[in-house]
Structures are given as C-alpha cells and as structure tokens.
Write a protein that holds these residues in place. Structure first.
Motif, short mmCIF file in Angstrom:
data_model
loop_
_atom_site.label_atom_id
_atom_site.label_comp_id
_atom_site.label_asym_id
_atom_site.label_seq_id
_atom_site.Cartn_x
_atom_site.Cartn_y
_atom_site.Cartn_z
N LEU A 26 22.99 40.73 8.13
CA LEU A 26 24.41 40.46 7.97
C LEU A 26 24.69 40.28 6.48
N GLY A 27 25.86 40.75 6.04
CA GLY A 27 26.15 40.64 4.63
C GLY A 27 27.63 40.60 4.34
N ARG A 51 24.91 28.52 -0.94
CA ARG A 51 23.69 27.72 -0.79
C ARG A 51 23.88 26.60 0.22
N LEU A 52 25.05 25.96 0.18
CA LEU A 52 25.32 24.89 1.15
C LEU A 52 25.46 25.46 2.56
N ALA A 53 26.04 26.65 2.68
CA ALA A 53 26.25 27.24 4.00
C ALA A 53 24.94 27.59 4.69
N ILE A 54 23.93 28.03 3.92
CA ILE A 54 22.68 28.49 4.52
C ILE A 54 21.65 27.38 4.67
N ALA A 135 26.59 35.42 13.28
CA ALA A 135 27.99 35.79 13.10
C ALA A 135 28.84 34.58 12.73
N GLU A 136 28.58 33.47 13.37
CA GLU A 136 29.31 32.23 13.06
C GLU A 136 29.07 31.81 11.61
N LEU A 137 27.80 31.87 11.18
CA LEU A 137 27.47 31.47 9.82
C LEU A 137 28.06 32.44 8.80
N LEU A 143 34.46 33.22 4.56
CA LEU A 143 35.79 32.63 4.37
C LEU A 143 35.77 31.58 3.26
N GLU A 144 34.70 30.78 3.20
CA GLU A 144 34.63 29.76 2.15
C GLU A 144 34.50 30.39 0.77
#
Length: 298
Positions: A26-27, A51-54, A135-137, A143-144
């Motif tokens: 996913l990208g 970085r915070l998202a992953i 997909a959610e991540l 969006l962020e």
C-alpha cells in the motif's frame, strides 16, 4: 489481508541467497508545485505524522550520500535533519528493512522549481505492507499527511512495492500489472520531474489540489458526476478535496471479474488532467505502457 488482495512475492538473487524484491503493498504520494525551501517544514511534520501512524513499527535505515544503507540511529537522524534543511534541492529515503527494501518506507524528492521551464514537482511518498488493518491505516495516514502538505495532487492505494533504484525489477511485474489493474507501479522520482499540477492516474484515494478542483467545478460538481456506489468526495482545507472509491482499495483481478466501474467512472472524469506519457519500464513495450496507463479508460 482481504482475500481479494493478491499475495505477490517476486524474488531475486544476491549470490546464492534468494532475496524478496517485489511484493504487494500500500502506498501514498503527494506532489507539490513548490520548491523544497518553501515546503521543507511541512515535510518534516509529514514525516513525523507518518512515523506516529505506523508505530510501533519503525524506520531503521537511511540512504547515505553514496546510496548505501546505514542504520537510522541518532547519527542517522542528524543526517536526515541536515538533508531536510538543505537549500534548493534534496532527497531522503528511509526504510524499515534494508535487505528487501520493502515494507514501511518514506521518500522525499525536494526540487528547486525556480529554474525556467521546470515542469516538475516536489514529492513525498510513503508505503506500508498489506495486512489486516492496512486500508484503515493507509487512509488515516494519507489524510493526516494531506492536511500538512500544500499538495497539488496526490493518491493512495494498492501498489507493487519495490525500490525504484534497482534495475530490471519491473520485468516480472508486467503480467501481474495487467491482471491486477488496481495496483499502481510507483515511480515517485520520475513523476516528480514532470508531473507539475497534473494527476498521475486514478486510485482508491485521489487527492485534488486547488487548481485541479477548481477546473472540475468544485466539490459539489464532482459529487454530482460520480454515481458509483461507495464513491465519496470530501472537502479538505485550503480549497482541496479527496475522492475515495469504497471502503478499501480493489486489486481488480481480471480473472475473477472484479468490478472496477467506480475507477473507470472517475478516470473518465479525470482524463483531461492526467499526465499520460511515462517512459516504458523494463519488460514493457511502449504499447504496453500506453495500455497500462489507460487501463481504466479504454
């Protein structure tokens, strides 16, 4: 991983060792018709958001001045900070896994666009593996990051994951690319040299900057022209918007007859603003390349 997503693993050899070189992933990518100096603070915030998202996964390697992979320790982060604060032009690539160069990855190509007739863009891209909440991540992270960047265009969805720096990797992709039209073949560096304010193509999430959105008549005009179930047009700050096609991206497996009508409908609407004319990849003829670029149009 949803059953309709392909499980792609293409290996190469390093001596006697078999190394994973291409996989499904996913990208997301964002293109800004602005010079590096004008957006570098935004890019720093975008990298931190990714970085915070992953988390708890981490980026562990970076490419040094010679393109060699080095551990992303305290000294590595100083190198990244120096690169991002450089004037005019810069590039960074950060990886989770330097052996396969797949998985979690962040790339940045900061361009100096003050040169006459420069047709390019400054570009940010990031990737993650397909997994149960992929997909959610991806949607959350895209969006962020989008809210932090003054993008002119962007996209997010399924893709083939590999490094652009290695030659010959697209040979094995060709038959899979036509079987799974929902998978992008990322080309962030080359796209950043020519895209300007145009669109790279049609994706699960397609981000529209102010110039594109105004040319299409705005958010309400877009909503009125998209009729496929699940197609969603959302406004974003500063006169931007994102079009999302369903709850999760589709691979479009041609052998299973997966319905891609929402992608075709959006592609027909976006065609006047698309940049169609990539150079052929390894394993692709010029005819193949044009056919792949127009896979949702013809």
């Amino acid at each position: 991983m949803p059953s309709s997503w392909p499980n792609i693993r293409l290996h190469g050899h390093d001596g006697d060792a078999s190394i994973l070189r291409v996989r499904d992933g996913l990208g997301a990518a964002f293109y800004m018709r602005r010079s590096h100096d004008d957006v570098k603070a935004d890019v720093v915030r975008g990298l931190e958001s990714y970085r915070l998202a992953i988390a708890p996964h981490t980026l562990g390697w970076y490419a040094d001045d010679h393109g060699d992979w080095q551990p992303l320790d305290a000294g590595g982060w100083r190198f990244v900070e120096q690169r991002l604060s450089a004037p005019r032009e810069t590039e960074i690539t950060l990886l989770e896994d330097a052996e396969t160069m797949t998985g979690y990855r962040f790339s940045y190509h900061g361009r100096w666009l003050e040169q006459p007739l420069h047709a390019g863009s400054t570009a940010v891209g990031f990737w993650l593996p397909t997994e149960d909440r992929g997909a959610e991540l991806l949607r959350k992270a895209a969006l962020e990051v989008a809210t932090l960047l003054p993008f002119d265009s962007g996209h997010a969805g399924l893709c083939f994951q590999f490094t652009e720096d290695a030659l010959g990797l697209t040979d094995g992709i060709r038959p899979l690319a036509f079987r799974y039209p929902g998978l992008d073949i990322p080309e962030l560096r080359r796209d950043s040299l020519r895209l300007g304010t145009r669109l790279q193509g049609t994706h699960w999430m397609t981000f529209l900057g102010p110039t594109l959105l105004a040319g299409m008549g705005g958010v309400e005009a877009l909503r009125n022209r998209l009729h496929s179930p699940g197609s969603l047009v959302e406004p974003l700050p500063s006169g931007r918007a994102v079009v999302t096609l369903g709850e999760r991206p589709l691979a479009g497996d041609s052998r299973q007859g997966e319905n891609m009508e929402a992608y075709r409908e959006l592609a027909r609407l976006l065609e006047p603003w698309m940049d169609l004319g990539r150079d052929a990849w390894d394993g692709f003829s010029e005819e193949d390349m044009r056919r792949w670029e127009r896979r949702f149009l013809d």
